[in-house]
Design a protein around this motif. Structure first.
Motif, PDB file in Angstrom:
ATOM      1  N   TRP A  70       0.801  -1.216  -0.023  1.00  0.00           N
ATOM      2  CA  TRP A  70      -0.113   0.190   0.110  1.00  0.00           C
ATOM      3  C   TRP A  70       0.752   1.108   0.028  1.00  0.00           C
ATOM      4  N   VAL A  71       0.562   1.803  -1.056  1.00  0.00           N
ATOM      5  CA  VAL A  71       1.633   3.018  -1.371  1.00  0.00           C
ATOM      6  C   VAL A  71       0.846   4.613  -1.210  1.00  0.00           C
ATOM      7  N   LEU A  72       1.565   5.322  -0.719  1.00  0.00           N
ATOM      8  CA  LEU A  72       1.149   7.046  -0.745  1.00  0.00           C
ATOM      9  C   LEU A  72       2.022   7.604  -1.595  1.00  0.00           C
ATOM     10  N   SER A  73       2.069   8.029  -2.675  1.00  0.00           N
ATOM     11  CA  SER A  73       2.675   8.691  -3.796  1.00  0.00           C
ATOM     12  C   SER A  73       2.518   9.992  -3.924  1.00  0.00           C
ATOM     13  N   CYS A  74       3.394  10.965  -4.179  1.00  0.00           N
ATOM     14  CA  CYS A  74       3.128  12.466  -4.240  1.00  0.00           C
ATOM     15  C   CYS A  74       3.902  13.119  -5.256  1.00  0.00           C
ATOM     16  N   SER A  75       3.031  13.701  -6.217  1.00  0.00           N
ATOM     17  CA  SER A  75       3.799  14.341  -7.340  1.00  0.00           C
ATOM     18  C   SER A  75       3.465  15.914  -7.322  1.00  0.00           C
ATOM     19  N   ILE A  76       4.434  16.698  -7.372  1.00  0.00           N
ATOM     20  CA  ILE A  76       4.663  18.012  -7.374  1.00  0.00           C
ATOM     21  C   ILE A  76       5.039  18.697  -8.442  1.00  0.00           C
ATOM     22  N   SER A  77       4.821  20.160  -8.678  1.00  0.00           N
ATOM     23  CA  SER A  77       5.489  20.938  -9.677  1.00  0.00           C
ATOM     24  C   SER A  77       6.467  21.906  -9.052  1.00  0.00           C
ATOM     25  N   PRO A  78       7.529  22.248  -9.905  1.00  0.00           N
ATOM     26  CA  PRO A  78       8.404  23.316  -9.404  1.00  0.00           C
ATOM     27  C   PRO A  78       7.633  24.742  -9.077  1.00  0.00           C
ATOM     28  N   ASN A  79       6.511  24.801  -9.855  1.00  0.00           N
ATOM     29  CA  ASN A  79       5.564  26.125  -9.743  1.00  0.00           C
ATOM     30  C   ASN A  79       5.039  26.118  -8.344  1.00  0.00           C
ATOM     31  N   PRO A  80       5.309  27.085  -7.454  1.00  0.00           N
ATOM     32  CA  PRO A  80       4.564  27.162  -6.306  1.00  0.00           C
ATOM     33  C   PRO A  80       3.065  27.211  -6.232  1.00  0.00           C
ATOM     34  N   THR A  82       1.047  25.944  -8.195  1.00  0.00           N
ATOM     35  CA  THR A  82       0.332  24.564  -8.872  1.00  0.00           C
ATOM     36  C   THR A  82       0.052  23.666  -7.652  1.00  0.00           C
ATOM     37  N   PRO A  83      -0.876  23.239  -7.147  1.00  0.00           N
ATOM     38  CA  PRO A  83      -0.945  22.188  -6.047  1.00  0.00           C
ATOM     39  C   PRO A  83      -0.343  20.776  -6.296  1.00  0.00           C
ATOM     40  N   ALA A  84       0.116  20.293  -5.308  1.00  0.00           N
ATOM     41  CA  ALA A  84       0.432  19.122  -4.934  1.00  0.00           C
ATOM     42  C   ALA A  84      -0.605  17.861  -5.125  1.00  0.00           C
ATOM     43  N   PHE A  85      -0.327  16.774  -5.579  1.00  0.00           N
ATOM     44  CA  PHE A  85      -1.530  15.884  -5.541  1.00  0.00           C
ATOM     45  C   PHE A  85      -0.664  14.402  -4.916  1.00  0.00           C
ATOM     46  N   LEU A  86      -1.633  13.952  -4.238  1.00  0.00           N
ATOM     47  CA  LEU A  86      -0.979  12.571  -3.679  1.00  0.00           C
ATOM     48  C   LEU A  86      -2.230  11.454  -3.856  1.00  0.00           C
ATOM     49  N   ALA A  87      -1.635  10.238  -4.368  1.00  0.00           N
ATOM     50  CA  ALA A  87      -2.474   9.057  -4.526  1.00  0.00           C
ATOM     51  C   ALA A  87      -2.240   7.981  -3.517  1.00  0.00           C
ATOM     52  N   MET A  88      -3.278   7.374  -3.053  1.00  0.00           N
ATOM     53  CA  MET A  88      -3.262   6.226  -2.252  1.00  0.00           C
ATOM     54  C   MET A  88      -3.738   5.028  -2.972  1.00  0.00           C
ATOM     55  N   LEU A  89      -2.606   4.152  -3.148  1.00  0.00           N
ATOM     56  CA  LEU A  89      -2.845   2.851  -3.944  1.00  0.00           C
ATOM     57  C   LEU A  89      -2.846   1.715  -3.154  1.00  0.00           C
ATOM     58  N   ASP A  90      -3.774   0.840  -3.346  1.00  0.00           N
ATOM     59  CA  ASP A  90      -3.877  -0.550  -2.719  1.00  0.00           C
ATOM     60  C   ASP A  90      -2.842  -1.358  -3.193  1.00  0.00           C
ATOM     61  N   GLY A  91      -2.914  -2.505  -2.789  1.00  0.00           N
ATOM     62  CA  GLY A  91      -1.955  -3.600  -3.052  1.00  0.00           C
ATOM     63  C   GLY A  91      -1.662  -3.836  -4.631  1.00  0.00           C
ATOM     64  N   GLY A  92      -2.868  -3.828  -5.268  1.00  0.00           N
ATOM     65  CA  GLY A  92      -2.869  -4.089  -6.661  1.00  0.00           C
ATOM     66  C   GLY A  92      -2.767  -2.855  -7.396  1.00  0.00           C
ATOM     67  N   GLY A  93      -2.470  -1.824  -7.042  1.00  0.00           N
ATOM     68  CA  GLY A  93      -1.952  -0.710  -7.918  1.00  0.00           C
ATOM     69  C   GLY A  93      -3.293   0.200  -8.158  1.00  0.00           C
ATOM     70  N   LYS A 133      -5.183   6.565   6.361  1.00  0.00           N
ATOM     71  CA  LYS A 133      -4.712   5.379   5.294  1.00  0.00           C
ATOM     72  C   LYS A 133      -3.932   4.497   5.453  1.00  0.00           C
ATOM     73  N   ARG A 134      -2.946   4.781   6.368  1.00  0.00           N
ATOM     74  CA  ARG A 134      -1.876   3.990   7.144  1.00  0.00           C
ATOM     75  C   ARG A 134      -1.096   3.397   5.756  1.00  0.00           C
ATOM     76  N   PRO A 135      -0.311   4.183   4.890  1.00  0.00           N
ATOM     77  CA  PRO A 135       0.248   3.307   3.852  1.00  0.00           C
ATOM     78  C   PRO A 135       1.684   2.903   4.393  1.00  0.00           C
TER      79      PRO A 135
END
Length: 504
Positions: A70-80, A82-93, A133-135
């Motif tokens: 179980w993964v919590l992944s975060c993607s950001i932009s150099p532009n301050p 632009t909001p950051a987004f985080l995705a919570m993935l289960d064991g199957g992606g 979520k407990r990643p």
């Protein structure tokens, strides 16, 4: 003499020069192709991330799939802005939830009170999201300098939760986002996540890569030329495209067949279907036909023999691919009353099942004339205690098979015994965190060619930081007296204009 000189200068030397240039060019292309293959191999021949601690699944009603990471992944932009987004993935992606943080890139010590308040609110939201979520791992895209501050923010949130004894330790990893960038601009991402913004799609691919690097890279082979978007070598564009793709696909074939492919898992997780085309004997067309047959009949593959009876594979194709198709026999046995061949979940080829069972019977020293020598039961028993296989004389067994006309099968027998110690156990190198050099390269884009020792660079000074040495270091410091001037020098700032040692 003139004729000989003209023959060398006007005919032979130009011919030799042309031939030498072609040879050097071919060797250069071979080197580039091999370098690309080595680079790709280093990316795909990595085991999925293994967390240090397992999360107790009983605490979560929505965590129905306990398998996988179980993964919590975060993607950001150099532009301050632009909001950051985080995705919570289960064991199957699959995405179970996501989070949008508009002010995550604000500095915690910003001069404006409004910026600090917005930052604190986002940090509180992030903290509650992690708590809920407990990643098992948090991964951040290492694509810009701001990623370092995001990693620090994640670690701070987790540290606060750990101090409150609410969650176990969760690792925070920085990961290359090149594959995620390709996925974001691919038609595949639009088909799967039409309503998601690009950064959220980026986060999904990032999380899937740390779950299973091989399947995420193999997905680049679905669409034409996506694989060539990877920057494997500075001169890869000078190599014929068809030749490079063929060699890169061979690397996938080697690793995929070493790992094995479970068609039932591909049906549950469509984003991983690209793996099946690299199984020996299949290819894209047969792999698509195999999965189509299983979908149309709404069935799962219960044993390898169904590759012929259900999926319609020919006998030669079956012989080529059967050993690399793995079946989760434990999961199948819970849903069917049919006989389950435990070796269908191993690297052992169906042609050699009887040899594996014979090894199990001999290792347990059963009398083949009695009912106790049931080969299938002996095999299940030896899988629970494989150490008894070490006493077998496989060389004698190989000689007996050779006398029976099977040829020299010594290596095959040793491979079978090795597999019985752990069916499809992981042989790839474990995941490792980015080194300091790799992180610097990803965050700055610099390489050994663009930045090296001795190069003059232009930089901007953004600020100064004065740090006072610790008290114990100050007490142990020894000022130095200049005999010529009689002045004392500070060992820290190196100022040498102190007339008295007490002033240092």
């Amino acid at each position: 003499m003139n004729a000989l000189s003209r023959a060398f200068n006007q005919m032979l030397y130009p011919l030799f020069e042309k031939e030498l240039k072609l040879k050097l060019l071919e060797e250069a292309k071979n080197f580039v192709v091999k370098s690309c293959c080595r680079k790709l191999r280093s990316w795909i021949e990595v085991a999925p991330y293994q967390p240090e601690q397992q999360v107790d699944e009983q605490d979560f009603d929505d965590r129905t799939n306990s398998d996988g990471l179980w993964v919590l992944s975060c993607s950001i932009s150099p532009n301050p802005d632009t909001p950051a987004f985080l995705a919570m993935l289960d064991g199957g992606g699959q995405v179970t939830d996501y989070l949008r943080l508009k002010y995550l890139l604000n500095r915690r010590n910003a001069t404006r009170a409004k910026e600090r308040e917005d930052k604190e609110k986002d940090m509180a939201t992030l903290k509650q999201f992690i708590l809920k979520k407990r990643p098992q791992v948090v991964v951040v895209a290492a694509e810009c300098r701001e990623a370092l501050s995001v990693v620090d923010d994640m670690k701070m949130c987790i540290a606060e939760l750990e101090q409150e004894n609410q969650i176990p330790t969760i690792s925070v990893e920085a990961l290359d986002g090149e594959v995620a960038r390709i996925f974001t601009s691919s038609p595949r991402s639009e088909n799967e996540f039409l309503e998601y913004p690009s950064l959220l799609r980026h986060a999904v691919s990032l999380g899937r890569r740390i779950q299973d690097p091989l399947s995420e890279f193999a997905a680049l082979c679905v669409e034409e030329d996506e694989l060539l978007c990877l920057r494997l070598h500075p001169f890869q564009d000078h190599v014929p495209k068809e030749r490079l793709i063929k060699c890169l696909h061979e690397e996938f074939v080697t690793v995929v067949n070493e790992v094995g492919v479970d068609p039932n898992r591909l049906l549950e997780h469509p984003h991983t279907v690209a793996l099946l085309q690299f199984v020996c004997g299949l290819g894209p067309r047969k792999a698509t036909s195999l999965l189509k047959s299983l979908r149309q009949q709404c069935t799962r593959l219960e044993n390898r023999s169904q590759l012929v009876t259900v999926c319609g594979l020919g006998p030669q194709v079956f012989l080529n691919c059967a050993g690399f198709i793995k079946i989760d026999t434990a999961a199948i046995s819970d849903t069917t009353t049919n006989y389950i061949e435990v070796l269908d979940g191993s690297r052992v080829h169906p042609e050699t099942y009887e040899w594996a069972k014979k090894m199990a019977v001999d290792a347990l020293e059963y009398d083949e004339a009695t009912m106790d020598s049931n080969p299938s039961a002996a095999l299940e028993e030896i899988l629970e205690a494989p150490d008894r296989l070490r006493d077998l004389d496989l060389d004698a067994f190989a000689e007996e098979l050779e006398r029976q006309g099977y040829g020299n099968k010594g290596l095959t027998l040793y491979d079978i015994r090795d597999e019985l110690f752990g069916q499809y156990r992981e042989r790839r190198p474990p995941y490792r965190s980015l080194s300091v050099e790799e992180r610097f390269r990803l965050l700055t884009g610099e390489t050994n060619d663009s930045l090296y020792v001795g190069k003059l660079v232009v930089c901007n000074v953004t600020g100064f930081a004065n740090r006072k040495p610790p008290r114990d270091v100050i007490d142990q410091a020894q000022p130095v007296r200049n005999d010529e001037t009689g002045q004392w020098q500070c060992p820290f700032c190196l100022q040498d204009t102190f007339p008295d040692i007490s002033e240092v």
